[in-house]
Design a protein around this motif. Structure first.
Motif: not given
Length: 152
Positions: A89, A91-92, A94-97
């Motif tokens: 995972t 995280e950047k 507020d976004t996580s992918y």
């Protein structure tokens, strides 16, 4: 006067059991399992038991190694099917992918390929590539060779 032997049936059975489970001699001697014996055993000591054929150990050792190849073959499926750490995972803000963890997948691929190579060299009839080599001869083309490699 020869080498002093630390051979015992208990030690031999323990080692043969781990070899049959697909463990390497180095693993057996380097881990806590191998250090359970006093004095700790070295791989060279066990190899000398094979050479000296102490208590018929050579045949038992060969058989345990052969059985261990099947354990290594079974391990290929465990490695290939284990996808537990294949994704990571990121995280950047507020976004996580999720994305592939290439270090883990490449290591798994290397582990599988190394074991396949090992099996194909130690037991080529069971685990090697099958070669079908046929030879034909006739008047128009006196010699024809066909090589078929079956990687199944």
């Amino acid at each position: 006067m020869g080498r002093p032997s630390v051979y015992s049936k208990e030690k031999a059975d323990f080692i043969l059991g781990l070899l049959a489970d697909g463990k390497s001699l180095r693993f057996i001697c380097d881990t806590e399992q191998g250090q359970a014996f006093v004095p700790p055993l070295k791989p060279s000591t066990i190899r000398w038991w094979v050479v000296d054929d102490v208590d018929g150990f050579a045949a038992q050792y060969a058989r345990a190694r052969d059985i261990g190849l099947d354990a290594v073959a079974d391990e290929l499926f465990d490695i290939a099917d284990d996808g537990s750490n294949d994704l990571m995972t990121i995280e950047k803000g507020d976004t996580s992918y999720e994305m592939e963890n290439k270090e883990v997948t490449n290591r798994s691929k290397l582990r599988v390929e190394t074991r396949k190579w090992y099996l194909s060299k130690l037991a080529p009839k069971r685990y090697g590539d099958k070669l079908d080599v046929t030879h034909k001869g006739d008047e128009e083309c006196p010699v024809e060779f066909t090589v078929k490699i079956d990687n199944s």
